[in-house]
Design a protein around this motif. Structure first.
Motif, PDB file in Angstrom:
ATOM      1  N   GLN A 211     -29.704  20.506  43.327  1.00  0.00           N
ATOM      2  CA  GLN A 211     -28.811  21.606  42.942  1.00  0.00           C
ATOM      3  C   GLN A 211     -27.898  21.997  44.096  1.00  0.00           C
ATOM      4  O   GLN A 211     -26.700  22.254  43.889  1.00  0.00           O
ATOM      5  N   ASP A 245     -22.576  30.805  39.021  1.00  0.00           N
ATOM      6  CA  ASP A 245     -22.585  30.756  37.556  1.00  0.00           C
ATOM      7  C   ASP A 245     -22.455  29.324  37.039  1.00  0.00           C
ATOM      8  O   ASP A 245     -22.934  28.994  35.946  1.00  0.00           O
ATOM      9  N   THR A 248     -25.398  27.130  35.641  1.00  0.00           N
ATOM     10  CA  THR A 248     -25.939  27.282  34.283  1.00  0.00           C
ATOM     11  C   THR A 248     -25.131  26.503  33.251  1.00  0.00           C
ATOM     12  O   THR A 248     -25.452  26.546  32.068  1.00  0.00           O
ATOM     13  N   THR A 249     -24.094  25.781  33.683  1.00  0.00           N
ATOM     14  CA  THR A 249     -23.219  25.077  32.745  1.00  0.00           C
ATOM     15  C   THR A 249     -23.788  23.703  32.383  1.00  0.00           C
ATOM     16  O   THR A 249     -24.522  23.089  33.167  1.00  0.00           O
ATOM     17  N   GLY A 253     -25.703  20.689  34.769  1.00  0.00           N
ATOM     18  CA  GLY A 253     -26.987  20.125  34.380  1.00  0.00           C
ATOM     19  C   GLY A 253     -26.938  18.613  34.232  1.00  0.00           C
ATOM     20  O   GLY A 253     -27.884  17.901  34.618  1.00  0.00           O
TER      21      GLY A 253
END
Length: 269
Positions: A211, A245, A248-249, A253
């Motif tokens: 990440q 933010d 979380t898209t 991912g």
């Protein structure tokens, strides 16, 4: 994400080549362990790149070679058209721990590389630039405090200033925020992105976090172990500036899942 979207011969990030490694090999003579095999990497000016792989895949060896701390067994290592044969002034390094001297104030720690290199008079003169850097990283007002008065994140911000004070051509980052809690780490990653953008810095990060690699990087170099070599170079085509933010898209991912699949394949080799 399809394999065709992240080929190893994908077009490089635009900009002039700052750092180039060509067919780099490293064998440790004592036990004949092959740590790296045929690794080629190009870092473009203003780009942010990461290298990720399992423990023992050669990431640390690669970073040491890039920092000029150890030589390759063979291959070409060039920074700004000059071979890297040892530590250099135009290479900035940041480690997992802040490593600030407890008896020196924040600003004294920041100008330490200048003092070692050019003497106390030059270090005193460099304090003006150090204050500018402290303001950039959000530490204005902490110039004269000692390390034990700084939080972990604040100490690492000071370390960023110490790395930037010599105006290096490339920043080498060895998991600089791994000791921080998750929230602090996310905050510092966003700060690192902002600082690199403002300074037009060329950065190269070693990380174990997929990440972290995706949210920060233009390119992620995925390594296979035993011996260490590149599996693929994954282009991260998320818009900049990056925000938390974005994690979380669906696109984020997909990138994370694709890199994880490459790492899983590497473990089976």
């Amino acid at each position: 994400m399809s394999a065709s979207a992240a080929r190893i011969d994908a077009p490089p990030v635009s900009g002039e080549a700052v750092y180039e490694l060509t067919s780099v090999h490293k064998t440790y003579a004592r036990n004949q362990v092959i740590a790296l095999e045929d690794v080629s990497i190009t870092l473009r000016k203003g780009s942010f790149s990461s290298v990720i792989g399992s423990s023992g895949c050669g990431k640390s060896t690669l970073l040491k070679i890039m920092a000029g701390l150890i030589p390759p067994t063979r291959g070409r290592v060039v920074l700004r058209n000059k071979p890297v044969t040892g530590p250099r002034r135009d290479i900035g390094m940041m480690f997992q721990q802040a490593t600030l001297f407890p008896w020196r104030t924040t600003i004294e720690n920041i100008v330490l590389p200048i003092e070692i290199r050019d003497g106390r008079a030059a270090a005193e003169k460099a304090k003006e630039k150090a204050r500018e850097l402290l303001e950039i990283v959000g530490l204005k007002g902490f110039e004269d405090v000692f390390p034990n008065e700084l939080s972990g994140g604040m100490a690492q911000r000071a370390s960023i200033c110490r790395m930037l004070i010599t105006e290096p051509a490339v920043l080498l980052l060895d998991e600089p925020f791994s000791a921080l809690d998750e929230l602090s780490r996310d905050t510092m990653n966003m700060e690192l992105q902002r600082i690199c953008n403002e300074q037009h810095a060329t950065a190269f990060l070693v990380t174990h976090s997929i990440q972290e690699a995706v949210i920060l990087s233009d390119q992620v170099f995925v390594m296979k172990p035993r011996p260490g070599r590149l599996a693929e170079i994954v282009d991260i085509d998320l818009p900049r500036p990056r925000t938390l933010d974005m994690m979380t898209t669906p696109k984020f991912g997909e990138l994370v899942d694709y890199i994880r699949s490459l790492l899983d394949k590497g473990e089976d080799l």
